[in-house]
Write a protein that holds these residues in place. Structure first.
Motif, short mmCIF file in Angstrom:
data_model
loop_
_atom_site.label_atom_id
_atom_site.label_comp_id
_atom_site.label_asym_id
_atom_site.label_seq_id
_atom_site.Cartn_x
_atom_site.Cartn_y
_atom_site.Cartn_z
N PRO A 1 0.81 -1.23 0.00
CA PRO A 1 0.00 0.00 0.00
C PRO A 1 0.84 1.28 0.00
O PRO A 1 0.39 2.32 -0.49
N GLU A 2 2.05 1.20 0.54
CA GLU A 2 2.88 2.38 0.68
C GLU A 2 3.47 2.85 -0.66
O GLU A 2 4.07 3.91 -0.74
N THR A 3 3.32 2.05 -1.70
CA THR A 3 4.09 2.32 -2.93
C THR A 3 3.24 2.75 -4.12
O THR A 3 3.72 2.76 -5.24
N VAL A 4 1.93 3.04 -3.88
CA VAL A 4 1.09 3.32 -5.04
C VAL A 4 0.45 4.71 -4.99
O VAL A 4 0.25 5.27 -3.91
N SER A 5 0.15 5.24 -6.18
CA SER A 5 -0.61 6.48 -6.30
C SER A 5 -1.63 6.23 -7.41
O SER A 5 -1.51 5.25 -8.15
N VAL A 6 -2.62 7.14 -7.53
CA VAL A 6 -3.62 6.92 -8.59
C VAL A 6 -2.94 6.90 -9.95
O VAL A 6 -3.20 6.01 -10.77
N SER A 7 -2.02 7.85 -10.18
CA SER A 7 -1.44 7.92 -11.53
C SER A 7 -0.60 6.67 -11.83
O SER A 7 -0.63 6.15 -12.95
N LYS A 8 0.10 6.15 -10.82
CA LYS A 8 0.88 4.93 -11.05
C LYS A 8 -0.05 3.76 -11.39
O LYS A 8 0.20 2.97 -12.32
N LEU A 9 -1.17 3.69 -10.67
CA LEU A 9 -2.09 2.58 -10.91
C LEU A 9 -2.80 2.72 -12.26
O LEU A 9 -3.07 1.73 -12.94
N VAL A 10 -3.07 3.96 -12.67
CA VAL A 10 -3.65 4.17 -14.01
C VAL A 10 -2.66 3.66 -15.05
O VAL A 10 -3.03 2.96 -16.01
N ASP A 11 -1.37 3.96 -14.84
CA ASP A 11 -0.35 3.48 -15.80
C ASP A 11 -0.33 1.95 -15.82
O ASP A 11 -0.22 1.33 -16.88
N PHE A 12 -0.44 1.33 -14.65
CA PHE A 12 -0.47 -0.15 -14.60
C PHE A 12 -1.66 -0.68 -15.42
O PHE A 12 -1.55 -1.63 -16.17
N LYS A 13 -2.80 -0.02 -15.24
CA LYS A 13 -4.00 -0.48 -15.93
C LYS A 13 -3.81 -0.34 -17.45
O LYS A 13 -4.16 -1.24 -18.23
#
Ligand SMILES: C[S@@+](CC[C@H](N)C(=O)[O-])C[C@H]1O[C@@H](n2cnc3c(N)ncnc32)[C@H](O)[C@@H]1O
Ligand code: SF4
Length: 376
Positions: A98-110
């Motif tokens: 949980p400490e390593t994510v942000s919305v923009s990082k997760l959007v990039d993953f998606k």
């Protein structure tokens, strides 16, 4: 080639870096070697490319595990994904701290095709998180889950651990309630185990208690069932249709290839594993040597035990015809003189045998008992 979901073929990719090693964790992972991330990603590419020369890599699931794969950026992951033949139905999971994510990082993953996230939450009580040596707060785990939703992820799993020192019955209930409020599609809940070499192993005062853990297990199962999540493997619950396809490959003994240090593979009855040490893995890659440090062809006896063990841990259990094929001596006693203590541990129908809730708590004992009939 189209992926064949029925036949199943899994890919596991290990990322051995974490911000901080947790007190209980014995996975191959380092929190002081970030200078090796880029060489490691290069070595992974070489390893995958060399396999792709001999074998078509068209998986039905890909799993980025660790370590903490969510420390990677999407631009570091996509060159790895490009090495596979990926059909639109492929389940692609990434483990996240949980400490390593942000919305923009997760959007990039998606955007690069990751369609399932698995968050290591462990507990929603801050003192329990501290006792496990976790770096994040409960609030950050809740925020991270919100980020994942905002980024458009629908299939999200949470990992919890029960039995940590300082965790009360009330703390565990609170963690489960908080977890279910978030409505993950999938839950993995593990009994804390003391692994050799970990900080926890050196501190017997923090060792978990078996009876407490058994009680905790019953509570998970009851609450999960209440909200419509069903157990499908001893430590895993999911809403219908959200069972992890990747894990089911392991449990049904389908083929999978593991890449990276410490990764295991299972192909057509042969198991092989890579160096666990990051240095050895990188050195072997650098000098073009084999990354695999061990392999074994499973013996008939190992195969029998594995089918029993993996099958019984799942909700489908094992068919009686398979069981009697594997352990013929069981057939004559199964319906007449089976040890009376097993009747409350096993649900036996005309065609199948499954563990009851009590049986799940004593799965190892049941498996040992049934497999002992081989040598009688
Ligand atoms: C590789 S970690 C998950 C992702 C990420 N590294 C994290 O911890 O946030 C896999 C999971 O294994 C479980 N685990 C690891 N060591 C364990 C232990 N000794 N006892 C019980 N569960 C353990 C934890 O629930 C953990 O989330
Ligand atoms: S539990 Fe997860 S974050 Fe903690 S050391 Fe292990 S792999 Fe890293």
């Amino acid at each position: 080639m189209n992926s064949d979901i029925e036949s199943g073929f899994g890919i596991y990719i290990h990322f051995p870096f974490c911000l901080k090693k947790c007190d209980y964790c014995a996975f191959s992972t380092w929190d002081d070697r970030f200078d090796l991330v880029e060489p490691y990603l290069q070595a992974l590419k070489l390893e995958i490319t060399s396999w792709s020369k001999n074998m078509e890599l068209a998986p039905t699931s890909i799993y980025f595990g660790g370590g903490t794969p969510s420390l990677m950026e999407a631009k570091q992951i996509s060159p790895l994904l490009e090495l596979f033949d990926i059909d639109k139905d492929v389940e692609i999971t990434l483990e996240c701290n949980p400490e390593t994510v942000s919305v923009s990082k997760l959007v990039d993953f998606k955007n690069i095709g990751i369609n399932r996230l698995s968050f290591g939450v462990q507990s929603f009580s801050s003192h329990v998180l501290a006792s496990l040596g976790r770096i994040h707060s409960a609030d950050n785990a809740i925020k991270a889950f919100g980020f994942a939703k905002e980024a458009g992820f629908e299939n999200i799993s949470l990992d919890l651990i029960y039995g940590a020192s300082g965790e009360s019955d009330q703390d565990w209930l609170y963690s489960l309630e908080k977890c279910f409020e978030l409505k993950p599609t999938h839950l993995s809940a593990y009994a804390l185990t003391v692994e050799p070499g970990t900080a926890l192993s050196k501190d017997p005062l923090r060792y978990p208690d078996d009876d407490v853990q058994a009680k905790r297990y019953e509570v998970i199962d009851e609450l999960a069932e209440k909200i419509g999540m069903r157990w499908y493997e001893i430590s895993n619950w999911a809403f219908e249709g959200y069972e992890s396809r990747h894990n089911q490959i392991y449990w049904s003994r389908k083929n999978y290839l593991g890449f990276g240090c410490s990764a295991h593979s299972y192909i057509d009855g042969q198991r092989r594993w890579n160096f666990s040490s990051l240095n050895k893995y990188l050195e072997a890659s650098l000098y073009g040597r084999s990354l695999c440090c061990g392999k074994e062809d499973l013996t008939d006896k190992q195969n029998r035990l594995e089918v029993l063990m993996l099958g019984l841990r799942t909700k489908d259990g094992i068919s009686l015809s398979d069981l009697f094929k594997l352990f013929p001596k069981l057939e004559s006693i199964f319906f007449n003189s089976l040890d009376a203590s097993l009747t409350e541990l096993l649900e036996i129908t005309q065609k199948r045998v499954r563990l009851t809730l009590k049986g799940r708590l004593l799965a190892n004992e049941v498996i040992n008992y049934l497999s002992s009939f081989e040598s009688v």
